[in-house]
Design an enzyme around this catalytic site. Structure first.
Site, short mmCIF file in Angstrom:
data_model
loop_
_atom_site.label_atom_id
_atom_site.label_comp_id
_atom_site.label_asym_id
_atom_site.label_seq_id
_atom_site.Cartn_x
_atom_site.Cartn_y
_atom_site.Cartn_z
N SER A 13 1.97 -12.86 7.96
CA SER A 13 1.30 -11.58 7.70
C SER A 13 -0.21 -11.79 7.81
CB SER A 13 1.70 -11.09 6.30
OG SER A 13 0.65 -10.36 5.72
N SER A 14 -0.85 -11.08 8.76
CA SER A 14 -2.27 -11.34 8.98
C SER A 14 -3.11 -10.88 7.79
CB SER A 14 -2.75 -10.73 10.28
OG SER A 14 -2.64 -9.35 10.21
N ASN A 15 -2.69 -9.80 7.13
CA ASN A 15 -3.51 -9.35 5.99
C ASN A 15 -3.41 -10.34 4.83
OD1 ASN A 15 -2.01 -7.94 3.55
ND2 ASN A 15 -0.81 -7.50 5.37
N HIS A 32 5.97 -7.53 7.70
CA HIS A 32 5.99 -8.99 7.94
C HIS A 32 6.37 -9.72 6.66
CE1 HIS A 32 4.64 -8.58 11.94
NE2 HIS A 32 3.55 -7.93 11.58
N GLU A 77 -0.41 -0.43 16.06
CA GLU A 77 -0.93 0.90 15.72
C GLU A 77 -1.82 1.44 16.85
OE1 GLU A 77 -3.19 1.29 11.97
OE2 GLU A 77 -4.52 2.61 13.09
N HIS A 129 -2.86 -4.52 18.76
CA HIS A 129 -2.23 -4.12 17.49
C HIS A 129 -1.28 -2.94 17.75
CE1 HIS A 129 -1.69 -2.69 13.42
NE2 HIS A 129 -2.18 -3.84 13.00
N CYS A 145 0.88 -1.18 0.00
CA CYS A 145 0.00 0.00 0.00
C CYS A 145 0.91 1.23 0.00
CB CYS A 145 -0.89 0.00 1.24
SG CYS A 145 0.09 0.03 2.75
N CYS A 168 -8.47 3.51 6.60
CA CYS A 168 -7.78 3.70 5.31
C CYS A 168 -8.33 2.60 4.40
CB CYS A 168 -6.29 3.53 5.55
SG CYS A 168 -5.42 2.90 4.14
#
Ligand code: SF4
Length: 288
Positions: free
Chosen positions: A221-223, A42, A129, A127, A12, A193
């Site tokens: 990587s969780s995403n 990650h 963030e 998290h 991103c 976002c």
């Protein structure tokens, strides 16, 4: 054979900016050591490459070891105000690649906390963030990630609510509805976002059209894991690969329409290497 790539795949804006800055710092660095606070993304391929170029990962508990002149890259998730103050005091050079979207959340929280508002963060309390954002209101925020948690919140006179940037819109809206009943004077900012949402929707659309779907990204990587689940629901031949060499002929030999997507921590060169490998395995590129 047809290879289709999801409209939104890979880095991103925030991650791209962070990685480019890290490599620019390596170029510029003459003396002093460069660290990243936690893994910058990650993706073991990127972490290994940065390590070979002299960039080390340091955890928050070890920051005491840094001294004047060392450089510390603060990753896209951002950190608390206290941590900036600590690093400044130690004269550590801060290379701040906090994503501007996350910075915006921190600024809102800081401003409204100082105006006397209670702070509500909708997101995952573990998290990085969210931990960082909470550090802009002296860790006093109500961090909620479910309707149940929102229902348990006390009645508040005035509060400001923000969202973790990677939240799903509907999740935020549902929790916000409950928060509304709990706060007399509520001001809220939808700080989501849409990069994650766009990547997931594009993967879903593509998975419906192809015979096999390749999801590229770090195993932790969780995403990327989320992308894999979405693709699996829409394409039964879905494979998650971290590095191009993990792609085998067995995965693709029966199929002529191949879809490719990639998590937010996957650099373009890895995607390109996977594309090349598909062609080699299918005998459409004889250059190996
Ligand atoms: S997902 Fe959005 S907020 Fe997070 S780093 Fe990427 S651009 Fe920034």
């Amino acid at each position: 054979m047809k290879i289709l790539i999801a409209e939104y795949a890979g880095f991103c804006f925030g991650v791209k900016r962070a990685i480019e800055t890290a490599y620019q710092e390596i170029e510029k660095n003459k003396k002093g050591k460069i660290y990243t606070l936690g893994e910058i993304i990650h993706n073991p391929l990127v972490i290994d490459d940065l390590f070979k170029k002299g960039v080390k990962v340091i955890e928050e508990k070890d920051l005491e070891k840094l001294s004047k002149g060392d450089k510390l890259i603060i990753r896209t998730h951002g950190v608390s105000k206290k941590l900036y103050d600590f690093l400044t005091e130690r004269e550590v050079e801060i290379i701040d690649v906090t994503c501007p979207f996350v910075k915006k959340v921190q600024n809102i929280v800081y401003e409204y906390y100082n105006k006397g508002y209670s702070i509500i963060i909708v997101g995952d309390k573990n998290h990085p963030e969210v931990i960082g954002v909470n550090g802009w209101c002296d860790n006093t925020a109500y961090v909620l990630n479910s309707i149940e948690e929102a229902k348990k919140m006390p009645q508040l006179k005035k509060a400001c609510a923000v969202a973790q940037t990677t939240l799903i819109e509907k999740h935020w809206e549902k929790i916000l509805e409950v928060i509304n009943t709990k706060v007399e004077d509520l001001i809220f900012f939808n700080t989501i976002c849409d990069a994650t949402q766009k990547r997931q929707s594009a993967a879903e659309e593509l998975a419906k059209k192809v015979e096999v779907m390749l999801v590229i990204g770090g195993k932790h990587s969780s995403n990327t894991q989320k992308l894999k689940k979405i693709c699996e629901r829409n394409c039964k031949n879905t494979f998650h690969i971290e590095a191009p060499k993990e792609l085998t002929l067995d995965m693709i030999k029966e199929h002529e329409i191949i879809g490719v997507t990639a998590g937010a921590s996957t650099p373009d060169y890895v995607i390109e290497d996977v594309l090349k490998r598909i062609k080699i395995l299918k005998g459409e590129d004889k250059n190996e």
